[in-house]
Scaffold this motif. Structure first.
Motif, PDB file in Angstrom:
ATOM      1  N   ASN A  11      40.574  43.997  39.126  1.00 14.42           N
ATOM      2  CA  ASN A  11      41.408  43.194  38.230  1.00 14.42           C
ATOM      3  C   ASN A  11      40.792  43.060  36.844  1.00 14.42           C
ATOM      4  N   GLU A  12      39.484  42.827  36.772  1.00 13.90           N
ATOM      5  CA  GLU A  12      38.808  42.736  35.476  1.00 13.90           C
ATOM      6  C   GLU A  12      38.871  44.081  34.745  1.00 13.90           C
ATOM      7  N   SER A  13      38.742  45.157  35.504  1.00 13.70           N
ATOM      8  CA  SER A  13      38.819  46.490  34.903  1.00 13.70           C
ATOM      9  C   SER A  13      40.221  46.790  34.379  1.00 13.70           C
ATOM     10  N   MET A  14      41.223  46.337  35.095  1.00 15.00           N
ATOM     11  CA  MET A  14      42.605  46.527  34.630  1.00 15.00           C
ATOM     12  C   MET A  14      42.850  45.751  33.341  1.00 15.00           C
ATOM     13  N   ALA A  15      42.256  44.575  33.231  1.00 14.13           N
ATOM     14  CA  ALA A  15      42.376  43.798  31.989  1.00 14.13           C
ATOM     15  C   ALA A  15      41.708  44.548  30.830  1.00 14.13           C
ATOM     16  N   LEU A  16      40.604  45.217  31.122  1.00 16.72           N
ATOM     17  CA  LEU A  16      39.927  46.005  30.091  1.00 16.72           C
ATOM     18  C   LEU A  16      40.807  47.173  29.631  1.00 16.72           C
ATOM     19  N   VAL A  17      41.518  47.782  30.561  1.00 13.61           N
ATOM     20  CA  VAL A  17      42.436  48.872  30.207  1.00 13.61           C
ATOM     21  C   VAL A  17      43.446  48.369  29.173  1.00 13.61           C
ATOM     22  N   SER A  18      44.020  47.203  29.427  1.00  9.85           N
ATOM     23  CA  SER A  18      44.995  46.630  28.481  1.00  9.85           C
ATOM     24  C   SER A  18      44.359  46.381  27.121  1.00  9.85           C
ATOM     25  N   GLU A  19      43.139  45.859  27.121  1.00  6.04           N
ATOM     26  CA  GLU A  19      42.419  45.617  25.860  1.00  6.04           C
ATOM     27  C   GLU A  19      42.165  46.925  25.118  1.00  6.04           C
ATOM     28  N   SER A  20      41.792  47.956  25.852  1.00  3.71           N
ATOM     29  CA  SER A  20      41.513  49.251  25.241  1.00  3.71           C
ATOM     30  C   SER A  20      42.766  49.806  24.566  1.00  3.71           C
ATOM     31  N   TYR A  21      43.877  49.766  25.283  1.00  2.12           N
ATOM     32  CA  TYR A  21      45.131  50.246  24.697  1.00  2.12           C
ATOM     33  C   TYR A  21      45.521  49.417  23.469  1.00  2.12           C
ATOM     34  N   LYS A  22      45.276  48.127  23.547  1.00  2.00           N
ATOM     35  CA  LYS A  22      45.635  47.241  22.442  1.00  2.00           C
ATOM     36  C   LYS A  22      44.828  47.571  21.180  1.00  2.00           C
TER      37      LYS A  22
END
Length: 118
Positions: A11-22
């Motif tokens: 879940n924390e890694s998925m949040a990082l994915v969103s941050e990266s795309y942002k």
């Protein structure tokens, strides 16, 4: 077998994915096939390897996928430094994301260490 959707590291890694795309949306156009693509593919690799590892028949095999995930986390951290050095992100955003990736790295390492090798 683990349900990857219930794992905090996933879940924390998925949040990082969103941050990266942002953050990469604001990178220069000439980085589309360079740093933008590399950072996002790398970020996606972190939770992808965690979820793939959960399908393996032994914790030994799962640990190998956690190792891949950890490698991608370190790679993404380097790319974050490049983005900051090129002034694509603010110092504030850099520090926030650096803290986040360090936390994820620690979580993956701890989780891997806690696996029972049966």
């Amino acid at each position: 077998m683990h349900n990857f959707k219930k794992l905090k590291i996933w879940n924390e890694s998925m949040a990082l994915v969103s941050e990266s795309y942002k953050i990469t949306r604001d990178f220069p156009d000439f980085e589309t096939y360079g740093l933008t693509s590399q950072m996002n593919r790398c970020a996606v690799s972190i939770p992808s390897n965690i979820s793939e590892g959960t399908s393996k028949s032994s914790n030994k095999h799962f640990a190998q996928y956690l190792e891949y995930s950890l490698g991608s986390a370190f790679e993404w951290k380097t790319q974050l430094n490049v983005a900051f050095n090129e002034n694509y992100i603010s110092e504030e955003k850099f520090k926030e994301l650096e803290d986040k990736i360090k936390q994820i790295q620690k979580m993956i390492s701890s989780f891997k260490s806690g696996l029972k090798w049966s």
